[in-house]
Design an enzyme around this catalytic site. Structure first.
Site, PDB file in Angstrom:
ATOM      1  N   ASN A   8      -5.330 -12.257  14.310  1.00  0.00           N
ATOM      2  CA  ASN A   8      -4.411 -13.227  13.675  1.00  0.00           C
ATOM      3  C   ASN A   8      -2.963 -12.784  13.819  1.00  0.00           C
ATOM      4  O   ASN A   8      -2.067 -13.597  14.080  1.00  0.00           O
ATOM      5  CB  ASN A   8      -4.713 -13.351  12.176  1.00  0.00           C
ATOM      6  CG  ASN A   8      -5.921 -14.239  11.921  1.00  0.00           C
ATOM      7  OD1 ASN A   8      -6.277 -15.060  12.764  1.00  0.00           O
ATOM      8  ND2 ASN A   8      -6.551 -14.077  10.762  1.00  0.00           N
TER       9      ASN A   8
ATOM     10  N   ASP B 243      -4.405 -12.770   2.334  1.00  0.00           N
ATOM     11  CA  ASP B 243      -5.405 -11.986   3.055  1.00  0.00           C
ATOM     12  C   ASP B 243      -5.250 -12.294   4.547  1.00  0.00           C
ATOM     13  O   ASP B 243      -5.484 -13.431   4.970  1.00  0.00           O
ATOM     14  CB  ASP B 243      -6.799 -12.394   2.553  1.00  0.00           C
ATOM     15  CG  ASP B 243      -7.913 -11.655   3.275  1.00  0.00           C
ATOM     16  OD1 ASP B 243      -7.640 -11.002   4.297  1.00  0.00           O
ATOM     17  OD2 ASP B 243      -9.068 -11.748   2.802  1.00  0.00           O
TER      18      ASP B 243
ATOM     19  N   TYR C 203     -14.533   1.871   9.698  1.00  0.00           N
ATOM     20  CA  TYR C 203     -13.091   2.110   9.838  1.00  0.00           C
ATOM     21  C   TYR C 203     -12.755   2.539  11.269  1.00  0.00           C
ATOM     22  O   TYR C 203     -11.845   1.995  11.895  1.00  0.00           O
ATOM     23  CB  TYR C 203     -12.655   3.183   8.835  1.00  0.00           C
ATOM     24  CG  TYR C 203     -11.158   3.371   8.752  1.00  0.00           C
ATOM     25  CD1 TYR C 203     -10.354   2.424   8.112  1.00  0.00           C
ATOM     26  CD2 TYR C 203     -10.537   4.484   9.309  1.00  0.00           C
ATOM     27  CE1 TYR C 203      -8.972   2.590   8.034  1.00  0.00           C
ATOM     28  CE2 TYR C 203      -9.161   4.658   9.240  1.00  0.00           C
ATOM     29  CZ  TYR C 203      -8.388   3.716   8.598  1.00  0.00           C
ATOM     30  OH  TYR C 203      -7.014   3.880   8.519  1.00  0.00           O
TER      31      TYR C 203
ATOM     32  N   ARG D  21      -8.939  10.454  -1.756  1.00  0.00           N
ATOM     33  CA  ARG D  21      -8.503  11.337  -0.668  1.00  0.00           C
ATOM     34  C   ARG D  21      -8.158  12.710  -1.205  1.00  0.00           C
ATOM     35  O   ARG D  21      -7.838  12.881  -2.379  1.00  0.00           O
ATOM     36  CB  ARG D  21      -7.363  10.712   0.108  1.00  0.00           C
ATOM     37  CG  ARG D  21      -7.975   9.870   1.216  1.00  0.00           C
ATOM     38  CD  ARG D  21      -6.972   9.259   2.078  1.00  0.00           C
ATOM     39  NE  ARG D  21      -6.414   8.114   1.387  1.00  0.00           N
ATOM     40  CZ  ARG D  21      -5.760   7.157   2.030  1.00  0.00           C
ATOM     41  NH1 ARG D  21      -5.599   7.223   3.316  1.00  0.00           N
ATOM     42  NH2 ARG D  21      -5.286   6.150   1.366  1.00  0.00           N
TER      43      ARG D  21
ATOM     44  N   GLY E 147       0.829  -1.215   0.000  1.00  0.00           N
ATOM     45  CA  GLY E 147       0.000   0.000   0.000  1.00  0.00           C
ATOM     46  C   GLY E 147       0.856   1.255   0.000  1.00  0.00           C
ATOM     47  O   GLY E 147       2.086   1.180  -0.079  1.00  0.00           O
TER      48      GLY E 147
ATOM     49  N   LYS F 183     -10.539   0.282  13.894  1.00  0.00           N
ATOM     50  CA  LYS F 183      -9.268   0.738  14.469  1.00  0.00           C
ATOM     51  C   LYS F 183      -9.355   0.776  16.002  1.00  0.00           C
ATOM     52  O   LYS F 183      -8.383   0.465  16.692  1.00  0.00           O
ATOM     53  CB  LYS F 183      -8.880   2.113  13.916  1.00  0.00           C
ATOM     54  CG  LYS F 183      -8.432   2.085  12.454  1.00  0.00           C
ATOM     55  CD  LYS F 183      -7.142   1.285  12.257  1.00  0.00           C
ATOM     56  CE  LYS F 183      -6.656   1.302  10.818  1.00  0.00           C
ATOM     57  NZ  LYS F 183      -5.538   0.355  10.587  1.00  0.00           N
TER      58      LYS F 183
ATOM     59  N   TYR G 268      -3.592  -7.782  24.478  1.00  0.00           N
ATOM     60  CA  TYR G 268      -2.443  -8.694  24.319  1.00  0.00           C
ATOM     61  C   TYR G 268      -1.230  -8.142  25.070  1.00  0.00           C
ATOM     62  O   TYR G 268      -0.426  -8.897  25.607  1.00  0.00           O
ATOM     63  CB  TYR G 268      -2.120  -8.918  22.835  1.00  0.00           C
ATOM     64  CG  TYR G 268      -2.963 -10.007  22.208  1.00  0.00           C
ATOM     65  CD1 TYR G 268      -4.302  -9.785  21.893  1.00  0.00           C
ATOM     66  CD2 TYR G 268      -2.424 -11.268  21.934  1.00  0.00           C
ATOM     67  CE1 TYR G 268      -5.078 -10.783  21.321  1.00  0.00           C
ATOM     68  CE2 TYR G 268      -3.199 -12.271  21.360  1.00  0.00           C
ATOM     69  CZ  TYR G 268      -4.522 -12.023  21.059  1.00  0.00           C
ATOM     70  OH  TYR G 268      -5.286 -13.021  20.498  1.00  0.00           O
TER      71      TYR G 268
ATOM     72  N   ALA H 284      -0.721  -0.059  13.102  1.00  0.00           N
ATOM     73  CA  ALA H 284      -0.976   1.227  12.453  1.00  0.00           C
ATOM     74  C   ALA H 284      -2.413   1.604  12.758  1.00  0.00           C
ATOM     75  O   ALA H 284      -3.344   1.118  12.133  1.00  0.00           O
ATOM     76  CB  ALA H 284      -0.767   1.107  10.945  1.00  0.00           C
TER      77      ALA H 284
HETATM   78  N1  UDP Z   1     -12.450  16.431   0.616  1.00  0.00           N
HETATM   79  C1  UDP Z   1     -12.818  17.405  -0.313  1.00  0.00           C
HETATM   80  N2  UDP Z   1     -12.799  17.069  -1.630  1.00  0.00           N
HETATM   81  C2  UDP Z   1     -12.435  15.837  -2.091  1.00  0.00           C
HETATM   82  C3  UDP Z   1     -12.044  14.868  -1.145  1.00  0.00           C
HETATM   83  C4  UDP Z   1     -12.073  15.199   0.200  1.00  0.00           C
HETATM   84  O1  UDP Z   1     -13.152  18.548   0.051  1.00  0.00           O
HETATM   85  O2  UDP Z   1     -12.453  15.626  -3.317  1.00  0.00           O
HETATM   86  C5  UDP Z   1     -12.453  16.804   2.039  1.00  0.00           C
HETATM   87  C6  UDP Z   1     -13.209  15.796   2.936  1.00  0.00           C
HETATM   88  O3  UDP Z   1     -14.564  16.141   3.021  1.00  0.00           O
HETATM   89  C7  UDP Z   1     -12.467  15.970   4.256  1.00  0.00           C
HETATM   90  C8  UDP Z   1     -11.046  16.330   3.861  1.00  0.00           C
HETATM   91  O4  UDP Z   1     -11.119  16.774   2.512  1.00  0.00           O
HETATM   92  O5  UDP Z   1     -13.018  17.043   4.985  1.00  0.00           O
HETATM   93  C9  UDP Z   1     -10.079  15.172   3.952  1.00  0.00           C
HETATM   94  O6  UDP Z   1     -10.643  14.095   3.278  1.00  0.00           O
HETATM   95  P1  UDP Z   1      -9.866  12.741   3.019  1.00  0.00           P
HETATM   96  O7  UDP Z   1     -10.820  11.844   2.305  1.00  0.00           O
HETATM   97  O8  UDP Z   1      -8.577  13.007   2.354  1.00  0.00           O
HETATM   98  O9  UDP Z   1      -9.500  12.139   4.448  1.00  0.00           O
HETATM   99  P2  UDP Z   1     -10.174  12.161   5.896  1.00  0.00           P
HETATM  100  O10 UDP Z   1      -9.297  13.068   6.684  1.00  0.00           O
HETATM  101  O11 UDP Z   1     -11.569  12.684   5.824  1.00  0.00           O
HETATM  102  O12 UDP Z   1     -10.113  10.755   6.344  1.00  0.00           O
END
Ligand code: UDP
Length: 309
Positions: free
Chosen positions: A99, A56, A145, A185, A10, A149, A159, A114
């Site tokens: 696991n 996986d 998510y 993102r 990743g 986490k 553990y 992480a």
């Molecule tokens: N965001 C945005 N436009 C995009 C993608 C994300 O304005 O095309 C905003 C989203 O609403 C959030 C921030 O950017 O407030 C960060 O989003 P990201 O998905 O990168 O990660 P997050 O911190 O939310 O997990």
């Protein structure tokens, strides 16, 4: 050391593979390629210190020979995956974590999880310190998510109380080369849009904040944490906080793009404010980020522009 790293193909994982092998360690990179990519680790495939296993981790894994460390980085992590890969995220955070904790016990290895700033949810305090318990909607769209986490942290600490040597990194927004173009993102999306003269999609009015850490800084923090005896969670991220609209303008300026800004609806439970308090990492690890947002964005834009050539 001989290190098992899940999610090694990743974005973060592959940069960690680079750092660990360059420090002379042997890495067994485990990934089922659900969001990871071979392209991220291709340059390591002929390195004798590096081994790739497509697997996986929600299924138990057998590792022959010794293992000194298990680093658990496997999980889809982008908000756009929270619906599409909801069950995979829940499974890798729960079954996968158990696991790997069992593997660490069996191998007498140390374990590092992480984790994520998402454990703080839509935080009611800003900046967020490790002592803050968070504000998570347990049934919202992000909960798969966030709760995975949180479960993973709870398991790691349980553990730990049974005698395993564990560490927990709470990772805040990180960016850099090897992010997926379509990963959704904000940094990668804005850069791809700016480079192709598409409008930058700002969600809400863009006043929500984030703090962005360049990937080389982040993996250096992980490496330092690995080598310490700190068992409580440690925030790793860049404390420089900015509104998303500001980020959009900075990307446009550095990319020299004339794209417009297009406002779209804010996703459900999108955290309003996010900024790490990194005093603990500063004091206990002697770590703080070095790469400015300007510099990091320039490097990332450079990388994305070579991709599209
Ligand atoms: N965001 C945005 N436009 C995009 C993608 C994300 O304005 O095309 C905003 C989203 O609403 C959030 C921030 O950017 O407030 C960060 O989003 P990201 O998905 O990168 O990660 P997050 O911190 O939310 O997990």
């Amino acid at each position: 050391m001989r290190i098992v790293l899940t999610g090694g193909a990743g974005f973060l994982g592959s940069h960690l593979c680079d750092l660990l092998t360059s420090e002379g360690h042997r890495v067994i990179c485990v990934d089922n390629l659900i969001t990871g990519r071979i392209a991220n680790i291709r340059h390591l495939l002929n390195d004798s210190k590096f081994e790739f296993r497509e697997h996986d981790v929600t299924e138990p894994i057998r590792i022959d020979g010794r293992a000194d460390y298990v680093l658990h980085f496997a999980s889809p992590a982008s908000p756009v995956d929270f619906e599409r890969l909801a069950l995979e995220i829940l499974r890798v955070g729960s079954l996968g974590t158990i696991n790997l904790l069992e593997l660490a016990i069996y191998k007498k290895a140390k374990f590092l999880l992480a984790s994520s700033s998402e454990v703080y949810g839509d935080a009611l305090v800003n900046p967020q310190s490790e002592s803050y318990w968070g504000n998570v909607n347990p049934i919202g769209i992000r909960s798969v998510y966030d709760e995975a986490k949180r479960f993973a942290e709870a398991s790691t600490m349980a553990y730990r109380r049974k005698g395993l040597d564990t560490k927990i990194a709470r990772i805040f927004n990180t960016y850099g080369p090897r992010m997926r173009k379509d990963d959704g993102r904000v940094v990668s999306t804005f850069i791809v849009q700016a480079l192709s003269n598409q409008p930058l999609t700002v969600f809400g009015d863009g006043s929500q904040t984030r703090s962005f850490c360049y990937v080389s800084d982040l993996v250096e923090g992980i490496y330092k944490l690995m080598l310490t005896d700190i068992h409580e969670p440690v925030n790793l991220g860049n404390p420089e906080e900015m509104p998303i609209l500001e980020l959009a303008k900075q990307v446009l300026q550095i990319a020299g793009s004339k794209s417009q800004i297009l406002y779209k609806a804010l996703p459900q439970n999108d955290p309003r404010l996010r900024r790490p308090n990194i005093e603990k990492a500063r004091q206990l690890l002697g770590w703080s980020p070095k790469v400015s947002l300007n510099e990091g964005l320039a490097r990332t834009i450079d990388w994305f522009s070579t991709l599209s050539r």
